[in-house]
Scaffold this motif. Structure first.
Motif, PDB file in Angstrom:
ATOM      1  N   ILE A  10      23.330 -13.561 -16.451  1.00  0.00           N
ATOM      2  CA  ILE A  10      22.027 -13.157 -17.005  1.00  0.00           C
ATOM      3  C   ILE A  10      21.946 -13.569 -18.478  1.00  0.00           C
ATOM      4  N   GLY A  11      23.049 -13.318 -19.219  1.00  0.00           N
ATOM      5  CA  GLY A  11      23.090 -13.703 -20.624  1.00  0.00           C
ATOM      6  C   GLY A  11      22.964 -15.208 -20.808  1.00  0.00           C
ATOM      7  N   ILE A  12      23.621 -15.982 -19.927  1.00  0.00           N
ATOM      8  CA  ILE A  12      23.542 -17.449 -19.989  1.00  0.00           C
ATOM      9  C   ILE A  12      22.112 -17.915 -19.725  1.00  0.00           C
ATOM     10  N   SER A  18      15.845 -19.992 -23.999  1.00  0.00           N
ATOM     11  CA  SER A  18      15.386 -20.214 -25.384  1.00  0.00           C
ATOM     12  C   SER A  18      15.990 -21.494 -25.943  1.00  0.00           C
ATOM     13  N   LYS A  19      15.862 -22.589 -25.164  1.00  0.00           N
ATOM     14  CA  LYS A  19      16.509 -23.853 -25.554  1.00  0.00           C
ATOM     15  C   LYS A  19      15.948 -24.419 -26.849  1.00  0.00           C
ATOM     16  N   TYR A  20      14.652 -24.198 -27.103  1.00  0.00           N
ATOM     17  CA  TYR A  20      14.077 -24.709 -28.353  1.00  0.00           C
ATOM     18  C   TYR A  20      14.637 -23.964 -29.557  1.00  0.00           C
ATOM     19  N   VAL A 108      28.196 -17.683 -25.034  1.00  0.00           N
ATOM     20  CA  VAL A 108      28.757 -18.880 -24.383  1.00  0.00           C
ATOM     21  C   VAL A 108      27.801 -20.062 -24.540  1.00  0.00           C
ATOM     22  N   VAL A 109      26.513 -19.794 -24.334  1.00  0.00           N
ATOM     23  CA  VAL A 109      25.502 -20.850 -24.480  1.00  0.00           C
ATOM     24  C   VAL A 109      25.431 -21.327 -25.927  1.00  0.00           C
TER      25      VAL A 109
END
Length: 256
Positions: A10-12, A18-20, A108-109
């Motif tokens: 879920i966190g990943i 929110s890649k931007y 991690v992301v």
């Protein structure tokens, strides 16, 4: 364990959603590294090149930790204001455990996108010459620093039950970190009285102490840092559980 893996996923997913923002943070990180490089190059003019390399690698490590560490207090604040915390309290896993593993997934992301760049820059500055024992010491203390910062954020988050907004409290915390954590300036540049004060407070053990071990690794310092980190992790955990239990009982969810 299966539930924890699900929370990490879920966190990943939150991080990838929110890649931007991640791209923006990456460019901000690179700009910050560039500014710090030339700033400290000017500040340390005439000093040995080894001191410059140590200072820059320290600051890069501090930036890496700042990026990876969770802002759990804002998560708690959002859940209290929206009323979603009522659903979280019904889940079979403790509220703090949910936040921890989701935060790890998000971190991690951030490490994959931003942290890897910071880490490579740090190793490049040091010419990839770093002892395995130093890596081990930094890794262990960094993990404990993450947990310590998480517990501190949780503790601050409990104020949301009373104020419904922790912007002011969080700003005050950032000001304290600016002075005492050593994540902006290396601790050895601080006045003696500030260094003495910081050595007794928890903030340095979330940031500066990890950097000091990376600069001047020693097993005696490592043991000292780990023991103090464990002490504050346990203390903050006990305080959080006490305050959270009292706060939940008197909670009024806005909007009904």
């Amino acid at each position: 364990m299966k539930y924890r893996l699900m929370l990490i996923k879920i966190g990943i997913k939150k991080g990838l959603a929110s890649k931007y923002a991640l791209i923006f943070w990456l460019f901000s990180s690179l700009i910050s590294l560039t500014v710090q490089y030339f700033l400290w190059q000017a500040v340390l003019t005439g000093k040995p090149n080894g001191e410059f390399k140590q200072t820059i690698s320290y600051l890069v490590l501090m930036q890496l930790l700042t990026v990876l560490f969770p802002k759990t207090s804002y998560d708690v604040n959002d859940k209290v204001r929206s009323g979603d915390i009522a659903l979280d309290l019904l889940k079979p896993v403790a509220f703090a455990t949910q936040l921890l593993w989701e935060s790890i997934g998000y971190s991690v992301v951030k490490f994959a996108v931003i942290g890897t760049v910071d880490l490579l820059v740090c190793l490049w500055i040091l010419n990839f010459q770093i002892a395995l024992s130093t890596i081990l010491m930094v890794l262990v203390t960094a993990i404990l620093a993450y947990l310590l910062y998480f517990e501190l954020e949780l503790l601050l988050g409990t104020f949301s039950f009373y104020t419904y907004s922790i912007w002011g409290i969080s700003t005050f915390k950032e000001a304290i970190l600016l002075v005492l954590a050593g994540n902006i300036f290396p601790a050895n540049f601080y006045p003696a009285i500030i260094k003495k004060l910081a050595s007794f407070l928890p903030f340095q053990y979330s940031f500066g102490a990890v950097g000091m071990l990376a600069q001047k690794p020693s097993w005696s310092l490592f043991i000292q840092v780990v023991l103090i980190q464990l002490f504050y992790i346990i203390l903050f955990n006990v305080l959080f559980k006490f305050l959270f239990k009292r706060s939940v009982v008197s909670t009024v969810i806005q909007g009904g």
